[in-house]
Design a protein around this motif. Structure first.
Motif, mmCIF file in Angstrom:
data_model
loop_
_atom_site.group_PDB
_atom_site.id
_atom_site.type_symbol
_atom_site.label_atom_id
_atom_site.label_comp_id
_atom_site.label_asym_id
_atom_site.label_seq_id
_atom_site.Cartn_x
_atom_site.Cartn_y
_atom_site.Cartn_z
ATOM 1 N N SER A 30 0.827 -1.202 0.000
ATOM 2 C CA SER A 30 0.000 0.000 0.000
ATOM 3 C C SER A 30 0.860 1.250 0.000
ATOM 4 O O SER A 30 1.997 1.226 0.497
ATOM 5 C CB SER A 30 -0.895 0.002 1.242
ATOM 6 O OG SER A 30 -1.740 -1.114 1.243
ATOM 7 N N PRO A 31 0.345 2.345 -0.503
ATOM 8 C CA PRO A 31 1.101 3.599 -0.444
ATOM 9 C C PRO A 31 1.257 4.081 0.991
ATOM 10 O O PRO A 31 0.446 3.750 1.858
ATOM 11 C CB PRO A 31 0.246 4.564 -1.272
ATOM 12 C CG PRO A 31 -1.122 3.991 -1.237
ATOM 13 C CD PRO A 31 -0.954 2.512 -1.157
ATOM 14 N N TYR A 32 2.300 4.858 1.253
ATOM 15 C CA TYR A 32 2.513 5.414 2.578
ATOM 16 C C TYR A 32 1.581 6.589 2.853
ATOM 17 O O TYR A 32 1.237 6.860 4.009
ATOM 18 C CB TYR A 32 3.960 5.858 2.734
ATOM 19 C CG TYR A 32 4.928 4.710 2.701
ATOM 20 C CD1 TYR A 32 5.590 4.354 1.534
ATOM 21 C CD2 TYR A 32 5.186 3.954 3.846
ATOM 22 C CE1 TYR A 32 6.471 3.280 1.502
ATOM 23 C CE2 TYR A 32 6.069 2.886 3.818
ATOM 24 C CZ TYR A 32 6.703 2.561 2.645
ATOM 25 O OH TYR A 32 7.573 1.503 2.621
ATOM 26 N N ALA A 33 1.211 7.262 1.809
ATOM 27 C CA ALA A 33 0.330 8.412 1.946
ATOM 28 C C ALA A 33 -0.456 8.597 0.656
ATOM 29 O O ALA A 33 -0.024 8.168 -0.423
ATOM 30 C CB ALA A 33 1.135 9.677 2.235
ATOM 31 N N MET A 34 -1.601 9.223 0.792
ATOM 32 C CA MET A 34 -2.408 9.575 -0.372
ATOM 33 C C MET A 34 -2.995 10.951 -0.148
ATOM 34 O O MET A 34 -3.188 11.379 0.998
ATOM 35 C CB MET A 34 -3.517 8.548 -0.617
ATOM 36 C CG MET A 34 -2.987 7.164 -0.963
ATOM 37 S SD MET A 34 -4.298 5.979 -1.343
ATOM 38 C CE MET A 34 -4.766 6.510 -2.995
ATOM 39 N N GLY A 35 -3.287 11.608 -1.235
ATOM 40 C CA GLY A 35 -3.809 12.959 -1.100
ATOM 41 C C GLY A 35 -4.717 13.344 -2.246
ATOM 42 O O GLY A 35 -4.818 12.644 -3.254
ATOM 43 N N ARG A 54 0.539 5.705 8.376
ATOM 44 C CA ARG A 54 1.194 5.060 9.511
ATOM 45 C C ARG A 54 0.511 5.402 10.830
ATOM 46 O O ARG A 54 0.246 4.529 11.651
ATOM 47 C CB ARG A 54 2.665 5.456 9.572
ATOM 48 C CG ARG A 54 3.405 4.757 10.706
ATOM 49 C CD ARG A 54 4.882 5.077 10.694
ATOM 50 N NE ARG A 54 5.580 4.400 11.779
ATOM 51 C CZ ARG A 54 6.872 4.577 12.058
ATOM 52 N NH1 ARG A 54 7.600 5.390 11.326
ATOM 53 N NH2 ARG A 54 7.424 3.923 13.058
ATOM 54 N N PHE A 55 0.217 6.699 11.026
ATOM 55 C CA PHE A 55 -0.469 7.115 12.253
ATOM 56 C C PHE A 55 -1.845 7.672 11.957
ATOM 57 O O PHE A 55 -2.493 8.225 12.849
ATOM 58 C CB PHE A 55 0.373 8.150 13.006
ATOM 59 C CG PHE A 55 1.706 7.631 13.462
ATOM 60 C CD1 PHE A 55 2.884 8.112 12.903
ATOM 61 C CD2 PHE A 55 1.790 6.648 14.428
ATOM 62 C CE1 PHE A 55 4.108 7.630 13.307
ATOM 63 C CE2 PHE A 55 3.014 6.155 14.847
ATOM 64 C CZ PHE A 55 4.176 6.651 14.285
ATOM 65 N N ASN A 74 -6.550 1.755 3.916
ATOM 66 C CA ASN A 74 -5.196 1.520 3.434
ATOM 67 C C ASN A 74 -5.021 0.102 2.911
ATOM 68 O O ASN A 74 -4.354 -0.117 1.901
ATOM 69 C CB ASN A 74 -4.193 1.797 4.557
ATOM 70 C CG ASN A 74 -2.772 1.832 4.051
ATOM 71 O OD1 ASN A 74 -2.520 2.130 2.896
ATOM 72 N ND2 ASN A 74 -1.828 1.532 4.922
ATOM 73 N N ALA A 75 -5.657 -0.849 3.567
ATOM 74 C CA ALA A 75 -5.520 -2.235 3.126
ATOM 75 C C ALA A 75 -6.128 -2.453 1.745
ATOM 76 O O ALA A 75 -5.678 -3.317 0.989
ATOM 77 C CB ALA A 75 -6.179 -3.171 4.142
ATOM 78 N N LYS A 76 -7.124 -1.666 1.421
ATOM 79 C CA LYS A 76 -7.785 -1.799 0.127
ATOM 80 C C LYS A 76 -7.291 -0.751 -0.864
ATOM 81 O O LYS A 76 -7.805 -0.675 -1.978
ATOM 82 C CB LYS A 76 -9.302 -1.670 0.304
ATOM 83 C CG LYS A 76 -9.909 -2.790 1.130
ATOM 84 C CD LYS A 76 -11.417 -2.631 1.235
ATOM 85 C CE LYS A 76 -12.027 -3.764 2.047
ATOM 86 N NZ LYS A 76 -13.498 -3.615 2.172
ATOM 87 N N ASN A 77 -6.305 0.052 -0.430
ATOM 88 C CA ASN A 77 -5.748 1.080 -1.313
ATOM 89 C C ASN A 77 -6.835 1.983 -1.878
ATOM 90 O O ASN A 77 -6.826 2.317 -3.069
ATOM 91 C CB ASN A 77 -4.960 0.431 -2.460
ATOM 92 C CG ASN A 77 -3.768 -0.345 -1.962
ATOM 93 O OD1 ASN A 77 -3.278 -0.103 -0.861
ATOM 94 N ND2 ASN A 77 -3.306 -1.281 -2.752
#
Length: 126
Positions: A30-35, A54-55, A74-77
């Motif tokens: 998964s990506p670390y961040a999305m925006g 992460r947090f 996050n698990a499903k992106n």
């Protein structure tokens, strides 16, 4: 090859709501961040909201605080942007972006993201 596909854009009257979705695919992790960013005609692309998984830290542009909510799985992106109390100045093409490198660049900067979607149009009429 990473793909980001946005959906959920459309036309709405001022005061209305829309929910944007973004689905990421093409990587085993998964990506670390999305925006979310947006670009109105004749203007530069601007930051809307982001999440670092992460947090679960979220970030918002001042112009959308209290009206927009970023969320996702996050698990499903999958990433969402719930937009309430929409204003005509929210009219823009909205882009989803993903960071797969855990960059230290601030989440509000386009440079923090490696991949971008094609965008979805949001039009708010007065």
């Amino acid at each position: 090859q990473v793909q980001l596909v946005e959906s959920g854009g459309g036309s709405v009257q001022a005061g209305g709501s829309l929910r944007l979705s973004c689905a990421a695919s093409g990587r085993a992790f998964s990506p670390y961040a999305m925006g979310w960013f947006r670009q109105a005609p004749g203007k530069e692309r601007e930051f809307v909201a982001a999440v670092r998984w992460r947090f679960g830290t979220t970030y918002y542009a001042d112009s959308v605080k209290g009206r927009f909510t970023i969320s996702g799985d996050n698990a499903k992106n999958t990433l969402y942007l719930q937009m309430n109390s929409l204003k005509p100045e929210d009219t823009a093409v909205y882009y989803c972006a993903a960071d797969y490198t855990a960059t230290s660049i601030p989440a509000g900067s386009p440079g923090a993201y490696d991949y971008w979607g094609q965008g979805t149009q949001v039009t708010v009429s007065s």
